[in-house]
Design a protein around this motif. Structure first.
Motif, PDB file in Angstrom:
ATOM      1  N   VAL A 156      -0.626  -6.449  11.556  1.00 48.74           N
ATOM      2  CA  VAL A 156      -0.576  -5.007  11.370  1.00 48.74           C
ATOM      3  C   VAL A 156      -0.162  -4.217  12.553  1.00 48.74           C
ATOM      4  CG1 VAL A 156      -2.148  -3.292  11.113  1.00 48.74           C
ATOM      5  CG2 VAL A 156      -2.780  -5.323   9.984  1.00 48.74           C
TER       6      VAL A 156
ATOM      7  N   ALA B 138       3.627  -4.342  12.468  1.00 46.89           N
ATOM      8  CA  ALA B 138       4.100  -3.711  11.313  1.00 46.89           C
ATOM      9  C   ALA B 138       4.219  -2.265  11.593  1.00 46.89           C
ATOM     10  CB  ALA B 138       3.142  -3.893  10.080  1.00 46.89           C
ATOM     11  N   LEU B 139       3.023  -1.618  12.083  1.00 40.98           N
ATOM     12  CA  LEU B 139       3.050  -0.214  12.490  1.00 40.98           C
ATOM     13  C   LEU B 139       3.558   0.323  13.648  1.00 40.98           C
ATOM     14  CD1 LEU B 139      -0.959   0.380  11.557  1.00 40.98           C
ATOM     15  CD2 LEU B 139       0.987   1.086  10.211  1.00 40.98           C
TER      16      LEU B 139
ATOM     17  N   ILE C 127       8.648  -0.648  12.476  1.00 42.45           N
ATOM     18  CA  ILE C 127       9.183   0.660  12.410  1.00 42.45           C
ATOM     19  C   ILE C 127       9.894   1.438  13.348  1.00 42.45           C
ATOM     20  CG2 ILE C 127       8.027   3.182  12.098  1.00 42.45           C
ATOM     21  CD1 ILE C 127       5.642   2.116  10.719  1.00 42.45           C
TER      22      ILE C 127
ATOM     23  N   THR D 193       7.398   2.125  -1.266  1.00 47.81           N
ATOM     24  CA  THR D 193       6.098   1.298  -0.908  1.00 47.81           C
ATOM     25  C   THR D 193       4.855   1.840  -1.519  1.00 47.81           C
ATOM     26  OG1 THR D 193       5.678   2.964   1.019  1.00 47.81           O
ATOM     27  CG2 THR D 193       6.971   0.871   1.379  1.00 47.81           C
TER      28      THR D 193
ATOM     29  N   TRP E 203       8.303  -4.907   6.306  1.00 44.94           N
ATOM     30  CA  TRP E 203       7.141  -4.996   7.048  1.00 44.94           C
ATOM     31  C   TRP E 203       6.169  -4.176   6.745  1.00 44.94           C
ATOM     32  CZ3 TRP E 203       5.514  -7.852  10.804  1.00 44.94           C
ATOM     33  CH2 TRP E 203       6.171  -8.629  11.434  1.00 44.94           C
ATOM     34  N   ASN E 204       6.426  -3.147   5.763  1.00 46.76           N
ATOM     35  CA  ASN E 204       5.208  -2.415   5.020  1.00 46.76           C
ATOM     36  C   ASN E 204       4.367  -3.598   4.312  1.00 46.76           C
ATOM     37  OD1 ASN E 204       4.567  -0.993   2.180  1.00 46.76           O
ATOM     38  ND2 ASN E 204       4.186   0.166   3.849  1.00 46.76           N
TER      39      ASN E 204
ATOM     40  N   GLY F 262       2.343  -5.896   6.486  1.00 44.67           N
ATOM     41  CA  GLY F 262       1.314  -5.277   7.238  1.00 44.67           C
ATOM     42  C   GLY F 262       0.052  -5.075   5.993  1.00 44.67           C
ATOM     43  N   GLU F 263       0.593  -4.643   4.706  1.00 48.07           N
ATOM     44  CA  GLU F 263      -0.243  -4.687   3.744  1.00 48.07           C
ATOM     45  C   GLU F 263      -1.066  -5.737   3.297  1.00 48.07           C
ATOM     46  OE1 GLU F 263       0.185  -4.709  -1.075  1.00 48.07           O
ATOM     47  OE2 GLU F 263       1.286  -3.173  -0.167  1.00 48.07           O
TER      48      GLU F 263
ATOM     49  N   TYR G 270      -3.745   2.547   4.761  1.00 51.52           N
ATOM     50  CA  TYR G 270      -2.849   1.647   5.612  1.00 51.52           C
ATOM     51  C   TYR G 270      -1.427   2.267   5.090  1.00 51.52           C
ATOM     52  CZ  TYR G 270       0.866  -1.738   6.527  1.00 51.52           C
ATOM     53  OH  TYR G 270       2.132  -2.266   6.802  1.00 51.52           O
ATOM     54  N   LYS G 271      -1.037   2.479   3.845  1.00 51.97           N
ATOM     55  CA  LYS G 271       0.199   2.864   3.333  1.00 51.97           C
ATOM     56  C   LYS G 271       0.400   4.270   3.858  1.00 51.97           C
ATOM     57  CE  LYS G 271       0.990  -0.188  -0.483  1.00 51.97           C
ATOM     58  NZ  LYS G 271       1.394  -0.197  -2.119  1.00 51.97           N
TER      59      LYS G 271
ATOM     60  N   TYR H   1       1.093   4.305   7.376  1.00 47.11           N
ATOM     61  CA  TYR H   1       2.483   3.670   7.640  1.00 47.11           C
ATOM     62  C   TYR H   1       3.503   4.675   7.425  1.00 47.11           C
ATOM     63  CZ  TYR H   1       5.767   0.102   7.414  1.00 47.11           C
ATOM     64  OH  TYR H   1       7.157  -0.609   7.854  1.00 47.11           O
TER      65      TYR H   1
END
Length: 458
Positions: A165, A168-169, A174, A208, A378-379, A382-383, A398-399, A402
């Motif tokens: 996570v 990803a964030l 990103i 996403t 990567w979204n 992480g999801e 989360y989305k 993101y």
């Protein structure tokens, strides 16, 4: 406060260099070597079969669980791995470690193919269906459900998900990608940063929020298009410099074992630096052993885990042994690597020496497309990590978060966050590699059973 910030950055940088130092690189490559031996050099003897499966992977198998076709799952994984590392990372490796770094990059990718096969096999074998009816798999699930010791495995699985996570964030998912897009659009086309950031955010939100099916649909269109276009451009440059190609190959091989002397703007590099840069940048690009790509593989509509493992294995081949190597050869045949430029500017200059302004645009568009698809891939990673930690109720928050990070990523220049993200990226590999080594007999047995079934059917 500024002095304190510098001290923290200095400490974190030291930790980062330690984590991404020889111990982790040896563990990553060593795991690939061990799996290669256990699987009978599967990346050589079964590669033709893997390519045949890939050509027929556009249609999902009927009557099996999964969210997308095997090709869509591979495209989603490649959307995350084919990114700035293929352009910026290769240029950094050659500029710092010399041409010999390309040899070690490809060698690490060769063994990484066995690792990628194993990761993806386990991801399909131990995947589950979440409360929304979607497939959920990857290292967190084969660690939790495959290792046996409930408390120990649950802790390891949770650690992987937490690291995932964060990457990803705040990591390669990103920040580097958004910055690459914004800088490329500003330098090449004069587009203001605010406009580029807003456009990226809207596009990311549109894709996403539609889930894995929409991400995969975009990925399986963009990834082949951008990869083929970029490789063809590289082939044109190499073809126009064909008389330099044999010397380039000789230089790559010889300097891998003897080091590279100082030349022009290149300061020189010893063998150990060449090895470290080649392996580190190669792993950063193809992510074999880090555990990210298997999350996408687990969404495939496929009956046999080994079949998806073979298809996923081709991803490492395409990412590093094709695209990264092509970039590196272009840098060498154009003699650009000996200049004073570095990173994306170096690759752009190499293309422009042969294709003039068109070459610069090709690199810019390549960076934009590569970076954008990495954000999408990567979204999803992480999801799935959020789903493991908090269940499906955590997915929408989360989305949204993101997308907000994407919107602000162009304006974040906090060095501490970047170094922390790189540390967490390396830490992802540790729980995953522990699971791969512990489950190597499961991987071998599953593989043997699958090929025995194939022999009976034929």
């Amino acid at each position: 406060m500024e002095l304190l910030g510098m001290d923290i950055l200095y400490i974190l940088t030291g930790i980062d260099h330690f984590i991404w130092g020889p111990p982790l690189l040896v563990l990553l490559v060593g795991t690939g070597i061990l799996l290669t031996w256990h699987l009978g050099i599967i990346q050589v003897f079964r590669l033709p079969l893997a390519f045949r499966y890939l050509l027929n992977s556009g249609k999902a198998e009927s009557g099996v669980q999964g969210d997308v076709s095997s090709f869509a799952a591979l495209s989603t994984a490649l959307s995350a791995t084919i990114g700035t590392g293929n352009i910026v990372g290769v240029a950094t490796a050659v500029k710092t470690g010399g041409p010999g770094s390309l040899f070690w990059m490809c060698l690490a990718a060769f063994f990484g193919m066995a690792t990628m096969y194993s990761e993806s096999l386990l991801a399909v074998k131990y995947r589950i269906v979440d409360a929304n009816g979607q497939m959920s798999g990857g290292p967190m699930y084969y660690i939790k459900n495959g290792l046996g010791h409930k408390r120990y495995s649950r802790v390891l699985a949770s650690l992987f998900a937490i690291f995932g996570v964060n990457v990803a964030l705040f990591g390669i998912g990103i920040l580097p990608q958004v910055n690459a897009i914004v800088d490329s659009a500003r330098i090449a086309f004069g587009v203001p940063e605010v406009l580029t950031a807003a456009s990226i955010s809207l596009l990311v939100a549109a894709v996403t929020l539609g889930g894995i099916r929409r991400i995969a649909a975009v990925a399986q269109f963009l990834v082949p298009f951008m990869a083929i276009g970029y490789v063809l451009s590289c082939l044109v440059i190499i073809g126009l410099n064909m008389e330099k190609f044999p010397d380039a190959v000789t230089l790559i091989i010889s300097s891998a074992f003897t080091g590279t002397a100082a030349r022009g703007g290149f300061l020189g590099a010893g063998v150990m630096l060449s090895i470290r840069m080649g392996i580190a940048r190669g792993i950063f690009s193809n992510e074999s052993g880090l555990g990210s790509a298997p999350i996408a593989a687990s969404a495939a509509k496929v009956r046999d885990p080994a079949r998806q493992g073979l298809i996923s294995m081709t991803g490492t081949f395409f990412d590093t042994i094709i695209i990264c190597l092509m970039t590196g050869i272009v840098l060498i045949v154009t003699d650009s690597w000996t200049g004073d430029l570095a990173g994306a500017y170096l690759t752009s200059y190499a293309f422009s020496t042969v294709l003039a302004e068109t070459g610069s645009y090709i690199v810019t568009l390549g960076l934009v497309f590569f970076a954008f698809t990495t954000i999408l891939g990567w979204n999803y990673y992480g999801e799935r990590c959020i789903e493991f930690l908090f269940g499906v109720k955590g997915i929408l928050p989360y989305k949204i978060f993101y997308i907000l990070i994407v919107a602000s990523g162009a304006f974040l220049t906090l060095d501490v966050i970047w170094v922390l993200a790189d540390i967490v990226n390396g830490l992802m590999a540790i729980p995953n590699l522990i699971a791969l080594l512990a489950l190597r007999k499961v991987i071998k047995a599953e593989t043997r059973q699958y090929f025995e079934k194939l022999r009976v059917e034929t």
